[in-house]
Write an enzyme that holds these catalytic residues in place. Sequence first.
Site, mmCIF file in Angstrom:
data_model
loop_
_atom_site.group_PDB
_atom_site.id
_atom_site.type_symbol
_atom_site.label_atom_id
_atom_site.label_comp_id
_atom_site.label_asym_id
_atom_site.label_seq_id
_atom_site.Cartn_x
_atom_site.Cartn_y
_atom_site.Cartn_z
ATOM 1 N N LYS A 35 1.119 -0.868 0.164
ATOM 2 C CA LYS A 35 -0.040 0.365 -0.039
ATOM 3 C C LYS A 35 0.684 1.166 0.160
ATOM 4 C CE LYS A 35 -0.233 0.094 4.900
ATOM 5 N NZ LYS A 35 -1.172 0.360 6.195
ATOM 6 N N TYR A 244 15.307 30.474 7.549
ATOM 7 C CA TYR A 244 14.791 31.916 7.731
ATOM 8 C C TYR A 244 14.706 32.194 9.137
ATOM 9 C CZ TYR A 244 11.887 31.444 2.803
ATOM 10 O OH TYR A 244 12.039 31.686 1.849
#
Length: 349
Positions: A35, A244
């Site tokens: 999956k 940042y």
Amino acid sequence: MATATLTIDLDAIAANWRALDQMTASDCQTGAVVKADAYGLGAAKVAHALARAGARRFFVAACEEGAEVRRALGSGPQICVFSGHMEGDTALIRDFDLTPMLNSIEQLTRHFETLGGQPFGLQLDSGMNRLGLEPGEWEAVAATALEAGPELLMSHLACADEPDHPMNTEQLRAFRAMTDGTGVPRSLSATGGILLGPAWHFELTRPGIGLYGGRPFEEARPVVHLSLPVVQVREVEIGEPVGYSNSWTAEHTSTIATVAAGYADGLPRTLSSRASLFAGRVPCPLVGRVSMDLITVDVSHLPEVPDALDILCRHQTPDDLADTAGTIGYEILTSLGRRYQRRYGALAA
């Protein structure tokens, strides 16, 4: 080239499947969970490798995933769908010969009314309270459901990665109470359940994370290597910030490598100023914030800055990186970004 390279070792995945298969008795089938695009590693190629290794039953989360695996494998292997028979799934189940693991009375009704005669399995809730018929519901419909000939009765363990957790024994007891005497093949265990021992194995196991090198299968062969290209190198003086919010400031003159990967590629922001990348065996600290496309790494201690730095390798597994990020290895693997160039082959020694 500013694209990172994710190397995936299909032979290692196959070897891990064989190792888990050998932990169970000869009359216990070993399936394979593919999956979420085989945990982010490419369902089509992974399923092919597992089929060559001997897997004959595959598990996916949704019918759309099952259709992809069927296209890759062709007819023959059984493809079971954990989400069962949802509204709108009928054509996919029929056209791609999928086996839904029905998990509610509503799904039983839908399947019998629209695809009578199409193979199906049943999920039973043994205590996780997530998917499956609860004991009272099962008691009410068991006779009808069993008469229709299910391929498999399954449940799922909530705490299998904690071997001493009492929930494992409680769920085993509950599952047996619901299924003993039915004569239908049963499955309770994924990777963690396999490691709990034979009492949890029944007729089929469903390894997932262990195939891909993850805990709790500590003996697994490593499966992935992620190498990130260095885009730019600069000298940063004492007191200068990087990234940042000026979240990291140089305490000494530093050589900083800007590397092409970020949270858009599956690197959590929680790695900011916490993780390490590797130049060979040498760790190099990630400094400053993880941004969308870039991270910055202190390489001051390297005699020469390489063209790329490794973030997943023999010295830092997905589980190791997950520990640093405050998550689990499953999330690291399934978040690996689409921008990575995926290469299938052996990992470097």
